[in-house]
Write a protein that holds these residues in place. Structure first.
Motif, PDB file in Angstrom:
ATOM      1  N   ALA A  38       0.857  -1.190   0.000  1.00 42.68           N
ATOM      2  CA  ALA A  38       0.000   0.000   0.000  1.00 42.68           C
ATOM      3  C   ALA A  38       0.888   1.233   0.000  1.00 42.68           C
ATOM      4  CB  ALA A  38      -0.925   0.004   1.212  1.00 42.68           C
ATOM      5  N   CYS A  39       0.397   2.283  -0.649  1.00 43.15           N
ATOM      6  CA  CYS A  39       1.169   3.525  -0.721  1.00 43.15           C
ATOM      7  C   CYS A  39       0.196   4.667  -0.974  1.00 43.15           C
ATOM      8  CB  CYS A  39       2.227   3.459  -1.817  1.00 43.15           C
ATOM      9  SG  CYS A  39       1.573   3.182  -3.478  1.00 43.15           S
ATOM     10  N   ALA A  40       0.727   5.867  -1.107  1.00 45.39           N
ATOM     11  CA  ALA A  40      -0.109   7.023  -1.367  1.00 45.39           C
ATOM     12  C   ALA A  40      -0.807   6.889  -2.719  1.00 45.39           C
ATOM     13  CB  ALA A  40       0.744   8.296  -1.346  1.00 45.39           C
ATOM     14  N   SER A  41      -1.823   7.707  -2.939  1.00 40.18           N
ATOM     15  CA  SER A  41      -2.534   7.725  -4.214  1.00 40.18           C
ATOM     16  C   SER A  41      -1.568   7.931  -5.368  1.00 40.18           C
ATOM     17  CB  SER A  41      -3.585   8.839  -4.201  1.00 40.18           C
ATOM     18  OG  SER A  41      -4.050   9.087  -5.509  1.00 40.18           O
ATOM     19  N   TRP A  42      -1.892   7.319  -6.501  1.00 37.33           N
ATOM     20  CA  TRP A  42      -1.079   7.491  -7.692  1.00 37.33           C
ATOM     21  C   TRP A  42      -0.964   8.973  -8.068  1.00 37.33           C
ATOM     22  CZ3 TRP A  42       1.632   3.622  -9.889  1.00 37.33           C
ATOM     23  CH2 TRP A  42       2.279   3.902 -11.111  1.00 37.33           C
ATOM     24  N   LEU A  43      -2.010   9.733  -7.825  1.00 37.47           N
ATOM     25  CA  LEU A  43      -2.027  11.149  -8.210  1.00 37.47           C
ATOM     26  C   LEU A  43      -1.013  11.975  -7.437  1.00 37.47           C
ATOM     27  CD1 LEU A  43      -5.877  11.667  -8.523  1.00 37.47           C
ATOM     28  CD2 LEU A  43      -4.218  11.584 -10.394  1.00 37.47           C
ATOM     29  N   VAL A  44      -0.610  11.512  -6.255  1.00 39.28           N
ATOM     30  CA  VAL A  44       0.364  12.269  -5.467  1.00 39.28           C
ATOM     31  C   VAL A  44       1.689  11.527  -5.352  1.00 39.28           C
ATOM     32  CG1 VAL A  44      -1.406  13.524  -4.185  1.00 39.28           C
ATOM     33  CG2 VAL A  44      -0.559  11.329  -3.296  1.00 39.28           C
ATOM     34  N   GLY A  45       1.940  10.623  -6.292  1.00 37.16           N
ATOM     35  CA  GLY A  45       3.252  10.022  -6.372  1.00 37.16           C
ATOM     36  C   GLY A  45       3.388   8.617  -5.842  1.00 37.16           C
ATOM     37  N   GLY A  46       2.286   8.001  -5.366  1.00 36.34           N
ATOM     38  CA  GLY A  46       2.370   6.605  -4.949  1.00 36.34           C
ATOM     39  C   GLY A  46       2.644   5.714  -6.151  1.00 36.34           C
ATOM     40  N   ARG A  47       3.595   4.817  -6.038  1.00 33.66           N
ATOM     41  CA  ARG A  47       3.974   4.018  -7.196  1.00 33.66           C
ATOM     42  C   ARG A  47       4.013   2.523  -6.872  1.00 33.66           C
ATOM     43  NH1 ARG A  47       2.431   7.813  -9.201  1.00 33.66           N
ATOM     44  NH2 ARG A  47       3.404   9.221 -10.716  1.00 33.66           N
TER      45      ARG A  47
END
Length: 453
Positions: A38-47
């Protein structure tokens, strides 16, 4: 119901695949950069993979997910899931984009270099829940307590190809405890005719593949074997089919399924009212000696041929061919047998050769088929369901120990066939010194001659 009625099946059961509508917006290619679950949203740089799927689920175009995770290309990257990955919009996931990965090129066995492992040991349910038409390739999927991949009914035409389902990338058994792949959708393809599409589906409980949607195809896979094709990593059952108009392999396929080493049935057609399940691929060395186990098992049938084939069950409890004798005559291998089934019907007979000691071990044992040897048509007369045949080809001296046969009946134009169980094994010779491991069967391409009596 007689099998003449199978000829009259409605052609719409193999209608053209349904097209799925997509929005005209531009598709995106999303590149996964780490192994985080799990990571941050793709829109804010989660990859991470989960954020890429979540972003793709926002749009109805066909997005594509690729991989570029840093590290030694010779080493695989393991993504430890904490919950299932849910796909709700059309999507392609291509693990072969990871540096160091390469699809299979072998026609015997599997040499794919998979570098992305989806390890679901900590999840409850499937690793992938697919609810829209998708294409999953280049992944190893292991340790689920549900199926490795669950294709929902509203995800038609989904493809699963080039994956290790139930094993590590090395082929070491790891398993999925709720099955390898469940295909509830229709027109789904598991594997393919290209070596790059071959899946290794092994070590799963309770099945490798379960097809519960109609018109699905399972072709070109290793099911129950290790990557070399050795029958040592069985699923409980290789393939379970619960819906009709399903194809497991094909007659004369350049890249057949190898369904071997499974603890019970190779292919099980479940339920008494399931018809048009076509089995035309390599199936051998399953635990066919078990009391209720067969390489091809038709639920509800007794495996005993009945006069005029008037009984019913899965695939109409289709009678198998009866092999009277197999002998070598000069340079020829000669098979004599008969169709003893419904009158005025066209039967597609498939002969299989067996070489190794663990397939068709003794005369009368439950039939198995190590190598497809011949395919021909036998039509029964109007007034009788019995038609004898003699087939011969210059195949003497190649180490064939036993022969078994299947029969299929259906409609060629729409590729809707029902396949019988194997006939009992008919022994040719006791010695198998040339092909002792059962994995080096020669290509049986010699032209044969057929005489109907």
């Amino acid at each position: 119901m007689t099998h003449a009625s199978t000829i009259r099946r409605h052609a719409f059961r193999f209608a053209l695949p349904l097209a799925f509508a997509v929005h005209a917006s531009e598709a995106a290619t999303l590149t996964v950069k780490n192994t985080d679950d799990a990571c941050a949203s793709w829109l804010v740089g989660g990859r991470c993979l989960r954020s890429a799927i979540a972003y793709a689920n926002l749009f109805d175009d066909i997005d594509r997910i690729e991989f570029d995770i840093p590290g030694d290309p010779a080493h695989f990257k393991r993504i430890l899931l904490q919950s299932p990955l849910s796909i709700t919009q059309p999507l392609e996931i291509d693990g072969y984009t990871q540096p160091g990965a390469a699809p299979n090129t072998a026609t015997d066995g599997m040499n794919a270099q998979v570098r992305i492992v989806i390890d679901a040991l900590a999840t409850h349910g499937a690793a992938f829940e697919v609810a829209a038409t998708s294409d999953l390739r280049g992944l190893a999927i292991i340790h689920t307590d549900g199926p490795g991949i669950y294709i929902r009914a509203w995800a038609p035409e989904t493809r699963v190809r080039g994956n290790y389902v139930g094993t590590e990338v090395t082929g070491t058994a790891a398993g999925n405890r709720g099955g390898g792949i469940i295909a509830d959708g229709d027109f789904c393809v598991i594997g393919g005719s290209d070596p790059a599409d071959r899946n290794l589906i092994s070590a799963n409980r309770p099945f490798g593949v379960r097809s519960t949607g109609p018109r699905n195809v399972v072709i070109g896979n290793l099911i129950g074997t290790d990557p070399a094709g050795s029958p040592v990593a069985g699923n409980d059952v290789g393939v379970v089919v619960t819906a009709g108009a399903t194809r497991i392999g094909d007659f004369g396929a350049a890249l057949p399924n190898v369904i071997a080493g499974n603890r019970c049935d190779g292919v099980r057609v479940a339920g008494t009212d399931v018809d048009d399940v076509w089995v035309g691929s390599l199936i051998y060395a399953n635990d066919a000696d078990g009391a209720d186990c067969r390489s091809i098992a038709l639920g509800g049938s007794t495996y005993v041929n009945d006069t005029d084939d008037l009984d019913d069950g899965a695939n109409g409890a289709l009678n198998h061919p009866e092999i009277d004798s197999v002998r070598e005559s000069g340079s020829d291998l000669v098979v004599e047998g008969r169709i003893n089934s419904a009158a005025n019907t066209e039967y597609h007979v498939q002969l299989y050769a067996n070489f190794s000691a663990n397939a068709c071990a003794q005369a009368g044992a439950a039939g198995e088929g190590e190598a497809a040897m011949a395919a021909f048509v036998v039509d029964t007369p109007v007034g009788s369901g019995i038609r004898a045949f003699t087939w011969r080809a210059p195949l003497a001296g190649l180490g064939v120990r036993a022969v078994a046969a299947t029969a299929s009946v259906g409609v060629s134009e729409i590729a809707a066939f029902s396949t019988s169980p194997f006939s009992p094994c008919a022994l040719v010779a006791p010695d198998d010194s040339i092909f002792a491991d059962g994995l080096e069967a020669p290509t049986l391409e010699a032209a044969g001659t057929l005489v109907l009596h």
